[in-house]
Scaffold this active site. Structure first.
Site, short mmCIF file in Angstrom:
data_model
loop_
_atom_site.label_atom_id
_atom_site.label_comp_id
_atom_site.label_asym_id
_atom_site.label_seq_id
_atom_site.Cartn_x
_atom_site.Cartn_y
_atom_site.Cartn_z
CB CYS A 392 100.51 42.36 -27.23
SG CYS A 392 99.33 43.13 -28.34
CG HIS A 518 102.33 46.47 -25.88
ND1 HIS A 518 103.33 45.60 -26.24
CD2 HIS A 518 101.44 46.46 -26.89
CE1 HIS A 518 103.06 45.09 -27.43
NE2 HIS A 518 101.91 45.59 -27.85
CD GLU A 520 105.74 46.14 -23.60
OE1 GLU A 520 104.88 45.61 -22.87
OE2 GLU A 520 105.74 46.04 -24.85
N1 GLN Z 1 99.76 40.97 -34.22
C1 GLN Z 1 98.85 40.98 -33.10
C2 GLN Z 1 97.67 41.89 -33.33
O1 GLN Z 1 97.72 42.75 -34.19
C3 GLN Z 1 99.58 41.37 -31.83
C4 GLN Z 1 100.16 42.75 -31.86
C5 GLN Z 1 101.17 43.02 -30.80
O2 GLN Z 1 101.72 42.09 -30.18
N2 GLN Z 1 101.46 44.27 -30.52
O3 GLN Z 1 96.68 41.77 -32.67
#
Ligand code: GLN
Length: 560
Positions: A392, A518, A520
């Site tokens: 992410c 994500h 994970e």
């Molecule tokens: N801050 C980034 C976004 O909002 C990544 C978010 C995250 O890593 N969950 O796109």
């Protein structure tokens, strides 16, 4: 009344798990382990968590304080204990599996404003307690044989009272034999007197009883096993049979807990309390014993760095750490995780230090702190052939780094951090809505992605269409995609409409993969997630090629 496919009726049973004496006793893991044991007896199990705090959900809570936000397929931002539940019972949960005081009050107040209460005085009992019971009932309506309900916090907390009252009433509503109360306490060992002490347990049970709940089972956490005579003492003082006093001694790994609790008879006594015949639900422990065996048959050590913002609170990356460990089991390696503060790269944490790792993860996150350190770390990994998985925000950092140093877009950045960059390579890709409520303004939950034929990610997944959970606002800015692809950062997975980049990878690198999702959250102890497995396989080769792969003994000595 609910029916199974074969026409027999389902009588849903409920197990309520409360805790006393201290927080962090492992209530979530105890509840999850019980869930797994009941599942291995052929029962359909689901789980949920009632959290007494006032936030509507954990989505806006600081992970450095509260731990990670666990995201469900249906886009719930939930408590990290739901991650334990999913990993142990191996079922995907819905966002309704996490209820907070904030969400209860939000609903009750909305009903009051709509006039649903017909002018009555709205009170904690019955309106708040009815709403809590309704949330529990909703879980029951999913058709499970057993719903395990964990109550967050400890008995005696001010905020917990309406929850304890609700679960007390629940036994009357659902029927005596359909409800079981499990209470978790601490039995400390006091070195000066050389004794384990039962007094905190007695006090905690007294507190629970003062709210009208007599536990059916007491699970005692301790660092030494609890003797039979101590069990008899607790049995006498707390009025439970002595076989319902369960010794839950510190386990070598969290995966040992279900086996330990089974040997102590936890699942037997719970079935008994629920009026179920144990003989009709024989247990098959074999698949879980295989997991435990894998955990203990690792024969070498790999070191993986997590370079992030909240590394002083490892729970902030709980699912990432678990996913790394699962992939470690799959390659026969114990993983030593190095928690590295992004802000300290590269001044205090040098390139050499990063190069001494076998692999690196840059996890998700929000806010600017540490971003430049993450960009520096991504550059070090890219240039030095160090396996890196970007998750992410981690993927966004990989993209920013590549833009700045390979594509010479010197001020490339994400519009999350600056509005003046000439190369906003990470940007909002949809119409931005005015943010008045910080909850739920993100791309949340499961989204499908199409993977390019022959890409590293499609080979790892063994599929061309995958689904992963998301939680972010910003995206790869597709306007720049051709330049990246030409220079060697391949966009190897996208949303089905082709608009959003979901995966990037660098074919000329041992492992340089990033995902906007994500992954994970979907890793399981017996099914390592493909992207983490790819990382660990590359880390394993790196360690072996450099002659660095440590045997377990060497690792113990070098850390002694
Ligand atoms: N801050 C980034 C976004 O909002 C990544 C978010 C995250 O890593 N969950 O796109």
């Amino acid at each position: 009344m609910m029916f199974r496919e074969d026409g027999t009726t389902i009588m849903t049973k409920y197990v309520f798990v409360t805790g006393g004496v201290s927080s962090s006793l492992g209530k979530g893991l105890t509840a999850s382990s019980l869930g797994r044991l009941l599942k291995m007896r052929g029962l359909k199990v689901t789980m949920c968590k009632l959290d007494p705090y006032l936030n509507v959900d954990p989505g806006t809570m600081n992970p450095g304080e509260h731990g990670e936000v666990f995201v469900t397929d249906d886009g719930g931002e939930t408590d990290l204990d739901l991650g334990h539940y999913e990993r142990f019972i191996d079922e995907s949960l819905s966002k309704i599996a996490n209820t907070t005081t904030g969400s209860i009050y939000q609903n009750v107040i909305a009903k009051e404003r709509r006039g649903d209460y017909l002018g009555k005085t709205v009170q904690v009992i019955p309106h708040i307690t009815d709403e809590i019971k309704e949330r529990i009932r909703r879980q029951g309506a999913l058709g499970a044989d057993v719903v395990i309900v964990e109550i967050g916090g400890t008995v005696g907390d001010i905020e917990i009272v309406p929850f304890i009252e609700s679960i007390r009433q629940y036994r009357r509503d659902a029927g005596k034999n359909n409800v079981c109360y499990v209470h978790l306490t601490l039995v400390p060992y006091l070195a000066p007197s050389g004794e384990q002490k039962t007094k905190p347990t007695q006090h905690s049970v007294t507190e629970l009883r003062s709210r009208g709940i007599q536990p059916d089972v007491i699970v005692c956490r301790s660092d030494q096993p609890i003797s039979d005579s101590l069990k008899r003492k607790i049995s006498l003082l707390c009025d439970v049979p002595s076989n319902a006093v369960i010794s839950a001694v510190d386990a070598p790994s969290i995966y040992d807990i279900p086996v330990t609790l089974h040997e102590e008879g936890l699942d037997t006594i719970v079935l008994d309390a629920l009026g179920m015949n144990e003989a009709e639900h024989p247990i098959n422990l074999a698949p879980w014993k295989e997991v435990v065996q894998r955990v203990h048959s690792v024969d070498h050590v790999l070191s993986i760095g997590i370079i992030g913002k909240y590394v002083t609170m490892p729970d902030a990356y709980l699912s990432v750490a678990e996913a790394i460990r699962h992939a470690g089991f799959a390659v026969g390696a114990k993983v030593n995780i190095s928690w590295l503060e992004a802000e300290r790269v590269p001044s205090e944490i040098s390139a050499d230090q990063i190069a001494s790792l076998d692999g690196v993860v840059i996890p998700g996150g929000f806010g600017e702190r540490g971003i430049e350190g993450m960009v520096a770390a991504a550059k070090i990994c890219r240039e030095n052939q160090i396996p890196l998985l970007g998750i992410c925000l981690g993927m966004q950092v990989q993209v920013i780094e590549f833009a700045r140093h390979v594509l010479e877009m010197h001020d490339a950045h994400s519009t999350e951090f600056t509005s003046t960059s000439s190369f906003p390579v990470i940007d909002l890709m949809s119409e931005q809505v005015e943010v008045v409520d910080l909850g739920g303004t993100m791309r949340l939950g499961a989204w499908p992605a199409m993977l390019d034929e022959g890409s590293i990610v499609s080979t790892l997944y063994g599929a061309n269409v995958v689904s992963e959970r998301h939680r972010h606002r910003y995206e790869f800015n597709s306007r720049f995609r051709p330049q990246f692809e030409e220079a060697g950062l391949r966009c190897s997975g996208q949303s089905p409409d082709g608009r959003l980049v979901e995966f990037v990878e660098m074919p000329q690198h041992p492992y340089y993969v990033g995902t906007q999702a994500h992954p994970e959250f979907k890793s399981r102890p017996d099914r390592a997630h493909p992207l983490f497995l790819g990382l660990l396989q590359a880390a394993d080769s790196r360690a072996k090629n450099s002659g660095r792969a440590n045997s377990l003994e060497e690792s113990v000595n070098s850390h002694a």
